[in-house]
Design a protein around this motif. Structure first.
Motif, PDB file in Angstrom:
ATOM      1  N   PRO A  45       0.822  -1.215   0.000  1.00  0.00           N
ATOM      2  CA  PRO A  45       0.000   0.000   0.000  1.00  0.00           C
ATOM      3  C   PRO A  45       0.857   1.267   0.000  1.00  0.00           C
ATOM      4  O   PRO A  45       2.036   1.241   0.366  1.00  0.00           O
ATOM      5  N   ASP A  46       0.242   2.370  -0.384  1.00  0.00           N
ATOM      6  CA  ASP A  46       0.940   3.652  -0.362  1.00  0.00           C
ATOM      7  C   ASP A  46       1.363   3.986   1.067  1.00  0.00           C
ATOM      8  O   ASP A  46       0.623   3.715   2.022  1.00  0.00           O
ATOM      9  N   PRO A  47       2.526   4.621   1.226  1.00  0.00           N
ATOM     10  CA  PRO A  47       2.956   5.062   2.558  1.00  0.00           C
ATOM     11  C   PRO A  47       2.033   6.156   3.099  1.00  0.00           C
ATOM     12  O   PRO A  47       1.391   6.884   2.331  1.00  0.00           O
ATOM     13  N   VAL A  48       1.980   6.242   4.413  1.00  0.00           N
ATOM     14  CA  VAL A  48       1.209   7.291   5.083  1.00  0.00           C
ATOM     15  C   VAL A  48       2.073   7.926   6.162  1.00  0.00           C
ATOM     16  O   VAL A  48       2.998   7.307   6.684  1.00  0.00           O
ATOM     17  N   GLN A  70       5.512  12.395  12.994  1.00  0.00           N
ATOM     18  CA  GLN A  70       6.861  11.955  13.333  1.00  0.00           C
ATOM     19  C   GLN A  70       7.388  10.856  12.420  1.00  0.00           C
ATOM     20  O   GLN A  70       8.588  10.769  12.206  1.00  0.00           O
ATOM     21  N   PHE A  71       6.502  10.016  11.896  1.00  0.00           N
ATOM     22  CA  PHE A  71       6.939   8.885  11.068  1.00  0.00           C
ATOM     23  C   PHE A  71       6.122   8.796   9.789  1.00  0.00           C
ATOM     24  O   PHE A  71       4.938   9.137   9.767  1.00  0.00           O
ATOM     25  N   ARG A  72       6.769   8.312   8.749  1.00  0.00           N
ATOM     26  CA  ARG A  72       6.084   7.924   7.514  1.00  0.00           C
ATOM     27  C   ARG A  72       6.236   6.413   7.441  1.00  0.00           C
ATOM     28  O   ARG A  72       7.339   5.884   7.605  1.00  0.00           O
ATOM     29  N   ILE A  73       5.129   5.712   7.255  1.00  0.00           N
ATOM     30  CA  ILE A  73       5.177   4.251   7.293  1.00  0.00           C
ATOM     31  C   ILE A  73       4.472   3.634   6.082  1.00  0.00           C
ATOM     32  O   ILE A  73       3.578   4.242   5.483  1.00  0.00           O
ATOM     33  N   ALA A  74       4.907   2.439   5.755  1.00  0.00           N
ATOM     34  CA  ALA A  74       4.228   1.587   4.783  1.00  0.00           C
ATOM     35  C   ALA A  74       4.138   0.212   5.429  1.00  0.00           C
ATOM     36  O   ALA A  74       5.109  -0.277   6.005  1.00  0.00           O
ATOM     37  N   GLN A  75       2.982  -0.376   5.351  1.00  0.00           N
ATOM     38  CA  GLN A  75       2.758  -1.656   6.033  1.00  0.00           C
ATOM     39  C   GLN A  75       2.188  -2.667   5.056  1.00  0.00           C
ATOM     40  O   GLN A  75       1.288  -2.359   4.290  1.00  0.00           O
TER      41      GLN A  75
END
Length: 69
Positions: A37-40, A46-51
């Motif tokens: 999925p697209d990162p959020v 504080q963080f940019r994540i992709a899961q």
């Protein structure tokens, strides 16, 4: 890297990998045929994540520290 092992829930493991460029890592994964999925950016900024979830049900998180306070 953070790894969590939960023997009672096989296939429910989790790994978080630190990244300097989550968006670039996602692009690279997609170029290799990995569905992700697209990162959020988390609400705190504080963080940019992709899961993503692997075929066994384990969670893999890519996390970029944005340094926001």
């Amino acid at each position: 890297m953070q790894v969590v092992d939960d023997a009672e829930h096989a296939g429910a493991g989790s790994v978080t990998l630190g990244s300097d460029d989550v968006d670039g890592d996602v692009t690279g994964a997609r170029d290799r045929g990995i569905e992700i999925p697209d990162p959020v950016t988390v609400p705190s900024g504080q963080f940019r994540i992709a899961q993503l979830t692997d075929p066994d049900g384990n969670t893999v998180v890519l996390a970029q520290d944005l340094g926001a306070v």
